[in-house]
Write an enzyme that holds these catalytic residues in place. Structure first.
Site, PDB file in Angstrom:
ATOM      1  N   ARG A 126       0.814  -1.225   0.000  1.00  0.00           N
ATOM      2  CA  ARG A 126       0.000   0.000   0.000  1.00  0.00           C
ATOM      3  C   ARG A 126       0.844   1.270   0.000  1.00  0.00           C
ATOM      4  O   ARG A 126       0.413   2.303   0.496  1.00  0.00           O
ATOM      5  CB  ARG A 126      -0.987   0.014   1.191  1.00  0.00           C
ATOM      6  CG  ARG A 126      -1.788  -1.264   1.367  1.00  0.00           C
ATOM      7  CD  ARG A 126      -2.618  -1.638   0.180  1.00  0.00           C
ATOM      8  NE  ARG A 126      -3.689  -0.707  -0.103  1.00  0.00           N
ATOM      9  CZ  ARG A 126      -4.887  -0.750   0.450  1.00  0.00           C
ATOM     10  NH1 ARG A 126      -5.182  -1.708   1.281  1.00  0.00           N
ATOM     11  NH2 ARG A 126      -5.811   0.128   0.143  1.00  0.00           N
TER      12      ARG A 126
ATOM     13  N   ASP B 110      -6.973  -1.586  -7.599  1.00  0.00           N
ATOM     14  CA  ASP B 110      -7.598  -2.159  -6.407  1.00  0.00           C
ATOM     15  C   ASP B 110      -7.994  -3.597  -6.702  1.00  0.00           C
ATOM     16  O   ASP B 110      -8.199  -3.969  -7.861  1.00  0.00           O
ATOM     17  CB  ASP B 110      -8.832  -1.364  -5.976  1.00  0.00           C
ATOM     18  CG  ASP B 110      -9.123  -1.593  -4.500  1.00  0.00           C
ATOM     19  OD1 ASP B 110      -8.592  -0.852  -3.667  1.00  0.00           O
ATOM     20  OD2 ASP B 110      -9.850  -2.556  -4.183  1.00  0.00           O
TER      21      ASP B 110
ATOM     22  N   ARG C 285      -5.433  13.367  -5.400  1.00  0.00           N
ATOM     23  CA  ARG C 285      -6.727  12.745  -5.102  1.00  0.00           C
ATOM     24  C   ARG C 285      -7.798  13.810  -4.831  1.00  0.00           C
ATOM     25  O   ARG C 285      -8.943  13.665  -5.243  1.00  0.00           O
ATOM     26  CB  ARG C 285      -6.505  11.835  -3.889  1.00  0.00           C
ATOM     27  CG  ARG C 285      -7.680  11.166  -3.287  1.00  0.00           C
ATOM     28  CD  ARG C 285      -8.109   9.970  -4.088  1.00  0.00           C
ATOM     29  NE  ARG C 285      -9.184   9.301  -3.387  1.00  0.00           N
ATOM     30  CZ  ARG C 285     -10.411   9.776  -3.300  1.00  0.00           C
ATOM     31  NH1 ARG C 285     -10.731  10.902  -3.880  1.00  0.00           N
ATOM     32  NH2 ARG C 285     -11.342   9.113  -2.628  1.00  0.00           N
TER      33      ARG C 285
ATOM     34  N   ARG D 190      -2.326   6.555   0.291  1.00  0.00           N
ATOM     35  CA  ARG D 190      -2.297   6.534   1.753  1.00  0.00           C
ATOM     36  C   ARG D 190      -1.324   7.507   2.394  1.00  0.00           C
ATOM     37  O   ARG D 190      -1.726   8.441   3.033  1.00  0.00           O
ATOM     38  CB  ARG D 190      -2.014   5.115   2.266  1.00  0.00           C
ATOM     39  CG  ARG D 190      -3.228   4.204   2.150  1.00  0.00           C
ATOM     40  CD  ARG D 190      -3.063   2.975   2.988  1.00  0.00           C
ATOM     41  NE  ARG D 190      -4.329   2.283   3.185  1.00  0.00           N
ATOM     42  CZ  ARG D 190      -4.453   1.141   3.816  1.00  0.00           C
ATOM     43  NH1 ARG D 190      -3.389   0.539   4.310  1.00  0.00           N
ATOM     44  NH2 ARG D 190      -5.632   0.582   3.981  1.00  0.00           N
TER      45      ARG D 190
ATOM     46  N   TYR E  87     -16.046 -10.174  -0.387  1.00  0.00           N
ATOM     47  CA  TYR E  87     -16.638  -8.890  -0.812  1.00  0.00           C
ATOM     48  C   TYR E  87     -17.890  -9.097  -1.661  1.00  0.00           C
ATOM     49  O   TYR E  87     -18.859  -8.353  -1.551  1.00  0.00           O
ATOM     50  CB  TYR E  87     -15.614  -8.054  -1.590  1.00  0.00           C
ATOM     51  CG  TYR E  87     -14.671  -7.293  -0.686  1.00  0.00           C
ATOM     52  CD1 TYR E  87     -15.137  -6.241   0.102  1.00  0.00           C
ATOM     53  CD2 TYR E  87     -13.328  -7.623  -0.609  1.00  0.00           C
ATOM     54  CE1 TYR E  87     -14.282  -5.537   0.931  1.00  0.00           C
ATOM     55  CE2 TYR E  87     -12.462  -6.926   0.219  1.00  0.00           C
ATOM     56  CZ  TYR E  87     -12.945  -5.882   0.988  1.00  0.00           C
ATOM     57  OH  TYR E  87     -12.105  -5.193   1.822  1.00  0.00           O
TER      58      TYR E  87
HETATM   59  O1  CP3 Z   1      -0.118  -1.254  -2.683  1.00  0.00           O
HETATM   60  C1  CP3 Z   1      -0.480  -0.212  -3.272  1.00  0.00           C
HETATM   61  O2  CP3 Z   1      -0.172   0.900  -2.851  1.00  0.00           O
HETATM   62  C2  CP3 Z   1      -1.228  -0.300  -4.593  1.00  0.00           C
HETATM   63  C3  CP3 Z   1      -2.592   0.094  -4.512  1.00  0.00           C
HETATM   64  C4  CP3 Z   1      -3.621  -0.732  -3.762  1.00  0.00           C
HETATM   65  C5  CP3 Z   1      -4.858  -0.183  -3.368  1.00  0.00           C
HETATM   66  N1  CP3 Z   1      -5.648  -1.179  -2.887  1.00  0.00           N
HETATM   67  C6  CP3 Z   1      -5.245   1.244  -3.513  1.00  0.00           C
HETATM   68  C7  CP3 Z   1      -6.293   1.798  -2.630  1.00  0.00           C
HETATM   69  C8  CP3 Z   1      -3.635  -2.100  -3.416  1.00  0.00           C
HETATM   70  C9  CP3 Z   1      -2.554  -3.162  -3.543  1.00  0.00           C
HETATM   71  C10 CP3 Z   1      -4.929  -2.369  -2.873  1.00  0.00           C
HETATM   72  C11 CP3 Z   1      -5.362  -3.712  -2.452  1.00  0.00           C
HETATM   73  C12 CP3 Z   1      -6.566  -3.848  -1.632  1.00  0.00           C
HETATM   74  N2  CP3 Z   1      -7.751  -3.172  -1.725  1.00  0.00           N
HETATM   75  C13 CP3 Z   1      -6.713  -4.851  -0.631  1.00  0.00           C
HETATM   76  C14 CP3 Z   1      -5.671  -5.892  -0.277  1.00  0.00           C
HETATM   77  C15 CP3 Z   1      -4.554  -5.345   0.535  1.00  0.00           C
HETATM   78  C16 CP3 Z   1      -4.879  -5.155   1.998  1.00  0.00           C
HETATM   79  O3  CP3 Z   1      -4.623  -4.034   2.466  1.00  0.00           O
HETATM   80  O4  CP3 Z   1      -5.297  -6.111   2.659  1.00  0.00           O
HETATM   81  C17 CP3 Z   1      -8.002  -4.702  -0.087  1.00  0.00           C
HETATM   82  C18 CP3 Z   1      -8.603  -5.530   1.036  1.00  0.00           C
HETATM   83  C19 CP3 Z   1      -8.654  -3.649  -0.792  1.00  0.00           C
HETATM   84  C20 CP3 Z   1     -10.050  -3.149  -0.629  1.00  0.00           C
HETATM   85  C21 CP3 Z   1     -10.082  -1.713  -0.269  1.00  0.00           C
HETATM   86  N3  CP3 Z   1      -9.761  -0.674  -1.139  1.00  0.00           N
HETATM   87  C22 CP3 Z   1     -10.427  -1.126   0.980  1.00  0.00           C
HETATM   88  C23 CP3 Z   1     -10.828  -1.922   2.214  1.00  0.00           C
HETATM   89  C24 CP3 Z   1     -10.323   0.268   0.853  1.00  0.00           C
HETATM   90  C25 CP3 Z   1     -10.668   1.349   1.851  1.00  0.00           C
HETATM   91  C26 CP3 Z   1      -9.668   1.557   2.906  1.00  0.00           C
HETATM   92  C27 CP3 Z   1      -8.211   1.801   2.453  1.00  0.00           C
HETATM   93  O5  CP3 Z   1      -7.754   2.951   2.366  1.00  0.00           O
HETATM   94  O6  CP3 Z   1      -7.524   0.825   2.186  1.00  0.00           O
HETATM   95  C28 CP3 Z   1      -9.862   0.527  -0.460  1.00  0.00           C
HETATM   96  C29 CP3 Z   1      -9.567   1.852  -1.034  1.00  0.00           C
HETATM   97  C30 CP3 Z   1      -8.209   2.097  -1.533  1.00  0.00           C
HETATM   98  N4  CP3 Z   1      -7.504   1.240  -2.314  1.00  0.00           N
HETATM   99  C31 CP3 Z   1      -7.449   3.279  -1.315  1.00  0.00           C
HETATM  100  C32 CP3 Z   1      -6.247   3.094  -2.002  1.00  0.00           C
HETATM  101  C33 CP3 Z   1      -5.121   4.075  -2.128  1.00  0.00           C
HETATM  102  C34 CP3 Z   1      -7.885   4.511  -0.526  1.00  0.00           C
HETATM  103  C35 CP3 Z   1      -8.956   5.219  -1.279  1.00  0.00           C
HETATM  104  C36 CP3 Z   1      -8.790   6.714  -1.414  1.00  0.00           C
HETATM  105  O7  CP3 Z   1      -7.699   7.261  -1.620  1.00  0.00           O
HETATM  106  O8  CP3 Z   1      -9.865   7.318  -1.368  1.00  0.00           O
END
Ligand code: CP3
Length: 352
Positions: free
Chosen positions: A28, A78, A41, A32, A156
């Protein structure tokens, strides 16, 4: 020789070579934590615009390479693009997370899902983002492609959002195991076609995130998750190295290591020396600093990181034990990365 990587440490380690130091990146890392991510963003309509616009996804993927100088990039996307490609669109609710207006409730819902190549063909914007990012990276570091593990996507699709217990998803497993396997099979076929597309577009390595594996026990993990992880690892590892990260599946580390994966991901609750005994000294492992250790002061963080590197020894890719948390101080992320980059196995050869 335009296709030769300038920094191939990560690929060499993933392929089982003993490297001079462990490569380092953070799950991640794109998004973030970076102010430049938040600034971009804030200008957009939402998360999906970022994911679905290859130029923007590319920019965000490269931000941590410029800012942190980590040894690998992970494509900004994602795991939820897969359920969407199969017919269940997702929304990203600010401050809350993912939400699916439609979910899988019965056999008819499973039957109407699109699967395999036709579903993967819906994700051209991801392949375009990978292609563009490979070009823009100009071989500075390898590019990781990823997908959710079938079990996590299954969760999901049935729950429609995150959950503490995933009891609706688990209810299907216990009440209708044949249906549960049908759904897992469809997700698996789609994921294989999708990941092959990512590799064709230029991804150098693949990681599967089984983020919710920890709600399963050894029996249910080996029945409803591992066989599908294995199938994907077998289909992809002939082409690129594959990392399996099943969070909370400490009970099945030897089984995960025995699959066709190259790298076994470890979460932060797994004791490093115990994990080594489980998987063997030569198995490449990735992890596993507690993401919360990045809240400690710089000196403690440095000491904890070095101790972890010594405990792992070679055949290790350094990372956190799960994704970096959004409120992590950026300076500490840099302390973590720089500590690993200054480390040399040779310096401690006598003590490991
Ligand atoms: O690793 C990286 O930086 C690449 C980008 C990446 C995102 N999601 C971007 C994202 C990756 C590898 C993921 C994978 C992902 N997404 C997982 C598996 C990894 C883990 O952490 O267990 C899961 C379970 C998700 C589902 C998901 N997407 C959730 C639960 C959320 C909300 C909470 C959060 O911030 O993680 C997301 C949104 C998301 N995916 C964001 C980002 C940068 C934040 C959204 C935003 O900027 O508004």
């Amino acid at each position: 020789m335009s296709d030769i990587l300038k920094n191939d440490l990560f690929l060499r380690a993933a392929n089982g070579e003993v490297t001079e130091r462990p490569p380092v990146w953070l799950m991640r890392q794109a998004g973030r934590i970076l102010p430049q991510y938040r600034a971009l963003r804030a200008k957009l309509s939402g998360f999906k615009e970022l994911v679905e616009t290859p130029e923007l996804a590319c920019e965000v993927t490269i931000q941590p390479i410029d800012e942190l100088e980590v040894d690998a990039a992970i494509i900004f996307s994602d795991i939820l693009v897969i359920p969407e490609s199969m017919g269940l669109p997702y929304e990203m609710i600010p401050g809350k997370g993912p939400f699916f207006p439609d979910t899988v409730k019965n056999a008819a819902d499973i039957a109407k899902l699109v699967e395999g190549q036709p579903a993967a063909d819906e994700l051209q914007y991801v392949y375009d983002a990978v292609k563009l990012t490979k070009q823009e990276l100009n071989n500075r570091v390898p590019l990781i492609g990823f997908a959710g593990a079938p079990f996590t996507i299954f969760c999901y699709m049935i729950e429609g959002s995150g959950s503490k217990t995933f009891s609706k998803a688990k209810k299907l497993m216990y009440q209708e195991p044949v249906l549960a396997h049908q759904l897992l099979e469809k997700i698996t076929n789609t994921t294989i076609a999708y990941l092959k597309g990512k590799v064709r577009a230029g991804a150098d390595l693949i990681q599967l995130f089984d983020s919710w594996a920890g709600v399963l026990n050894n029996n249910t993990f080996r029945t409803f998750s591992l066989p599908y992880l294995q199938k994907i690892a077998t289909a992809l590892s002939a082409e690129v190295p594959v990392t399996l990260f099943a969070k909370g599946a400490w009970h099945s580390l030897p089984e995960i290591a025995a699959s066709d994966c190259n790298v076994v991901g470890l979460d932060w609750t797994t004791d490093v020396k115990w994990a080594r005994q489980q998987v063997g000294a030569k198995q490449v492992v990735q992890g596993n600093l507690d993401p919360c250790a990045l809240y400690s002061d710089a000196d403690s963080l440095k000491a904890t990181t070095i101790q972890m590197l010594k405990d792992f020894g070679p055949h290790h890719i350094c990372n956190l034990g799960h994704g970096v948390y959004p409120d992590t101080p950026l300076d500490n992320v840099k302390v973590f990365v720089d500590t690993v980059k200054a480390f040399k196995y040779d310096d401690i050869a006598a003590t490991i």
